[in-house]
Design a protein around this motif. Structure first.
Motif, PDB file in Angstrom:
ATOM      1  N   PHE A  49      22.915 -49.324 -12.263  1.00 44.85           N
ATOM      2  CA  PHE A  49      23.392 -47.976 -12.576  1.00 44.85           C
ATOM      3  C   PHE A  49      22.867 -47.618 -13.959  1.00 44.85           C
ATOM      4  O   PHE A  49      22.848 -48.465 -14.849  1.00 44.85           O
ATOM      5  CB  PHE A  49      24.931 -47.953 -12.562  1.00 44.85           C
ATOM      6  CG  PHE A  49      25.516 -46.581 -12.509  1.00 44.85           C
ATOM      7  CD1 PHE A  49      25.646 -45.910 -11.306  1.00 44.85           C
ATOM      8  CD2 PHE A  49      25.937 -45.952 -13.670  1.00 44.85           C
ATOM      9  CE1 PHE A  49      26.186 -44.638 -11.255  1.00 44.85           C
ATOM     10  CE2 PHE A  49      26.476 -44.678 -13.636  1.00 44.85           C
ATOM     11  CZ  PHE A  49      26.611 -44.020 -12.416  1.00 44.85           C
ATOM     12  N   PRO A  50      22.455 -46.370 -14.162  1.00 42.91           N
ATOM     13  CA  PRO A  50      21.903 -45.993 -15.474  1.00 42.91           C
ATOM     14  C   PRO A  50      22.881 -46.247 -16.622  1.00 42.91           C
ATOM     15  O   PRO A  50      24.043 -45.834 -16.558  1.00 42.91           O
ATOM     16  CB  PRO A  50      21.619 -44.493 -15.319  1.00 42.91           C
ATOM     17  CG  PRO A  50      21.499 -44.274 -13.843  1.00 42.91           C
ATOM     18  CD  PRO A  50      22.427 -45.264 -13.217  1.00 42.91           C
ATOM     19  N   LYS A  51      22.419 -46.918 -17.657  1.00 40.04           N
ATOM     20  CA  LYS A  51      23.266 -47.237 -18.819  1.00 40.04           C
ATOM     21  C   LYS A  51      23.901 -45.995 -19.421  1.00 40.04           C
ATOM     22  O   LYS A  51      25.073 -46.014 -19.791  1.00 40.04           O
ATOM     23  CB  LYS A  51      22.434 -47.906 -19.912  1.00 40.04           C
ATOM     24  CG  LYS A  51      22.128 -49.326 -19.719  1.00 40.04           C
ATOM     25  CD  LYS A  51      21.415 -49.813 -20.978  1.00 40.04           C
ATOM     26  CE  LYS A  51      20.698 -51.088 -20.754  1.00 40.04           C
ATOM     27  NZ  LYS A  51      20.012 -51.541 -21.967  1.00 40.04           N
ATOM     28  N   GLU A  52      23.127 -44.938 -19.529  1.00 37.20           N
ATOM     29  CA  GLU A  52      23.609 -43.738 -20.205  1.00 37.20           C
ATOM     30  C   GLU A  52      24.701 -42.998 -19.421  1.00 37.20           C
ATOM     31  O   GLU A  52      25.388 -42.144 -19.969  1.00 37.20           O
ATOM     32  CB  GLU A  52      22.453 -42.791 -20.537  1.00 37.20           C
ATOM     33  CG  GLU A  52      21.654 -42.300 -19.345  1.00 37.20           C
ATOM     34  CD  GLU A  52      20.568 -43.254 -18.854  1.00 37.20           C
ATOM     35  OE1 GLU A  52      19.908 -42.905 -17.855  1.00 37.20           O
ATOM     36  OE2 GLU A  52      20.376 -44.345 -19.437  1.00 37.20           O
ATOM     37  N   GLU A  53      24.887 -43.343 -18.164  1.00 35.55           N
ATOM     38  CA  GLU A  53      25.894 -42.674 -17.336  1.00 35.55           C
ATOM     39  C   GLU A  53      27.112 -43.542 -17.022  1.00 35.55           C
ATOM     40  O   GLU A  53      28.110 -43.053 -16.523  1.00 35.55           O
ATOM     41  CB  GLU A  53      25.257 -42.215 -16.021  1.00 35.55           C
ATOM     42  CG  GLU A  53      24.163 -41.190 -16.200  1.00 35.55           C
ATOM     43  CD  GLU A  53      23.459 -40.851 -14.911  1.00 35.55           C
ATOM     44  OE1 GLU A  53      24.046 -41.051 -13.821  1.00 35.55           O
ATOM     45  OE2 GLU A  53      22.309 -40.391 -14.976  1.00 35.55           O
ATOM     46  N   ARG A  54      27.038 -44.822 -17.315  1.00 37.30           N
ATOM     47  CA  ARG A  54      28.099 -45.713 -16.852  1.00 37.30           C
ATOM     48  C   ARG A  54      29.439 -45.515 -17.553  1.00 37.30           C
ATOM     49  O   ARG A  54      30.484 -45.649 -16.931  1.00 37.30           O
ATOM     50  CB  ARG A  54      27.662 -47.166 -16.894  1.00 37.30           C
ATOM     51  CG  ARG A  54      27.482 -47.746 -18.251  1.00 37.30           C
ATOM     52  CD  ARG A  54      27.032 -49.183 -18.145  1.00 37.30           C
ATOM     53  NE  ARG A  54      26.658 -49.668 -19.459  1.00 37.30           N
ATOM     54  CZ  ARG A  54      25.923 -50.723 -19.656  1.00 37.30           C
ATOM     55  NH1 ARG A  54      25.478 -51.416 -18.634  1.00 37.30           N
ATOM     56  NH2 ARG A  54      25.623 -51.092 -20.869  1.00 37.30           N
ATOM     57  N   ALA A  55      29.441 -45.194 -18.845  1.00 39.04           N
ATOM     58  CA  ALA A  55      30.710 -44.967 -19.550  1.00 39.04           C
ATOM     59  C   ALA A  55      31.465 -43.807 -18.914  1.00 39.04           C
ATOM     60  O   ALA A  55      32.687 -43.869 -18.735  1.00 39.04           O
ATOM     61  CB  ALA A  55      30.467 -44.716 -21.032  1.00 39.04           C
ATOM     62  N   ALA A  56      30.743 -42.750 -18.546  1.00 42.56           N
ATOM     63  CA  ALA A  56      31.379 -41.601 -17.903  1.00 42.56           C
ATOM     64  C   ALA A  56      31.920 -41.973 -16.525  1.00 42.56           C
ATOM     65  O   ALA A  56      33.023 -41.541 -16.148  1.00 42.56           O
ATOM     66  CB  ALA A  56      30.383 -40.450 -17.791  1.00 42.56           C
ATOM     67  N   LEU A  57      31.181 -42.782 -15.773  1.00 44.13           N
ATOM     68  CA  LEU A  57      31.639 -43.213 -14.453  1.00 44.13           C
ATOM     69  C   LEU A  57      32.930 -44.017 -14.569  1.00 44.13           C
ATOM     70  O   LEU A  57      33.901 -43.756 -13.860  1.00 44.13           O
ATOM     71  CB  LEU A  57      30.559 -44.054 -13.765  1.00 44.13           C
ATOM     72  CG  LEU A  57      30.916 -44.626 -12.397  1.00 44.13           C
ATOM     73  CD1 LEU A  57      30.991 -43.512 -11.357  1.00 44.13           C
ATOM     74  CD2 LEU A  57      29.908 -45.680 -11.977  1.00 44.13           C
ATOM     75  N   VAL A  58      32.952 -44.970 -15.467  1.00 45.50           N
ATOM     76  CA  VAL A  58      34.133 -45.818 -15.655  1.00 45.50           C
ATOM     77  C   VAL A  58      35.310 -44.988 -16.159  1.00 45.50           C
ATOM     78  O   VAL A  58      36.442 -45.143 -15.687  1.00 45.50           O
ATOM     79  CB  VAL A  58      33.824 -46.990 -16.609  1.00 45.50           C
ATOM     80  CG1 VAL A  58      35.082 -47.752 -16.976  1.00 45.50           C
ATOM     81  CG2 VAL A  58      32.788 -47.923 -15.979  1.00 45.50           C
ATOM     82  N   ALA A  59      35.069 -44.079 -17.085  1.00 44.16           N
ATOM     83  CA  ALA A  59      36.146 -43.241 -17.625  1.00 44.16           C
ATOM     84  C   ALA A  59      36.714 -42.304 -16.565  1.00 44.16           C
ATOM     85  O   ALA A  59      37.926 -42.048 -16.532  1.00 44.16           O
ATOM     86  CB  ALA A  59      35.637 -42.429 -18.811  1.00 44.16           C
ATOM     87  N   ALA A  60      35.867 -41.829 -15.667  1.00 45.12           N
ATOM     88  CA  ALA A  60      36.317 -40.899 -14.625  1.00 45.12           C
ATOM     89  C   ALA A  60      37.179 -41.582 -13.570  1.00 45.12           C
ATOM     90  O   ALA A  60      38.114 -40.977 -13.045  1.00 45.12           O
ATOM     91  CB  ALA A  60      35.108 -40.243 -13.958  1.00 45.12           C
TER      92      ALA A  60
END
Length: 115
Positions: A49-60
């Motif tokens: 999964f793209p590194k730059e998007e994973r924090a948003a995925l986990v937070a959501a």
């Protein structure tokens, strides 16, 4: 809830994908690059999964997704709880993880066969 067998059925359709059992863990890879891996008890699925998007995925959806262990943070990787995934979501996540590791022309040819 999805199972390793559900993922296996999907990955069998992917060109260049292979399954391996490494240290009692099922992993799917293209060449030497792992794009999906399961915990030993098969309750967690790690996937590219793209590194730059994973924090948003986990937070959501923190009940569904988590960051990988600290030693794996340098990789493009996220972990999902298998019990929280449904079939369409798993298909999208696994297909996108595979897409990240194959040449664009391989992915384009695959899309032509599934349409």
């Amino acid at each position: 809830m999805i199972t390793v067998e559900d993922v296996r059925r999907l990955t069998r359709t992917f060109p260049r994908s292979s399954e391996h059992l490494i240290r009692d863990r099922v992993k799917f890879r293209v060449g030497a690059i792992v794009y999906v891996a399961f915990s030993r008890d098969e309750t967690l699925m790690g996937f590219g999964f793209p590194k730059e998007e994973r924090a948003a995925l986990v937070a959501a959806e923190p009940a569904k997704f988590e960051l990988p262990r600290e030693s794996d943070l340098r990789f493009h990787w996220v972990v999902a709880r298998m019990e929280a995934l449904d079939e369409p979501e798993m298909r999208e996540l696994v297909t996108e993880a595979w897409r990240m590791v194959v040449p664009k022309k391989v992915y384009a040819a695959y899309l032509e066969t599934v349409r």
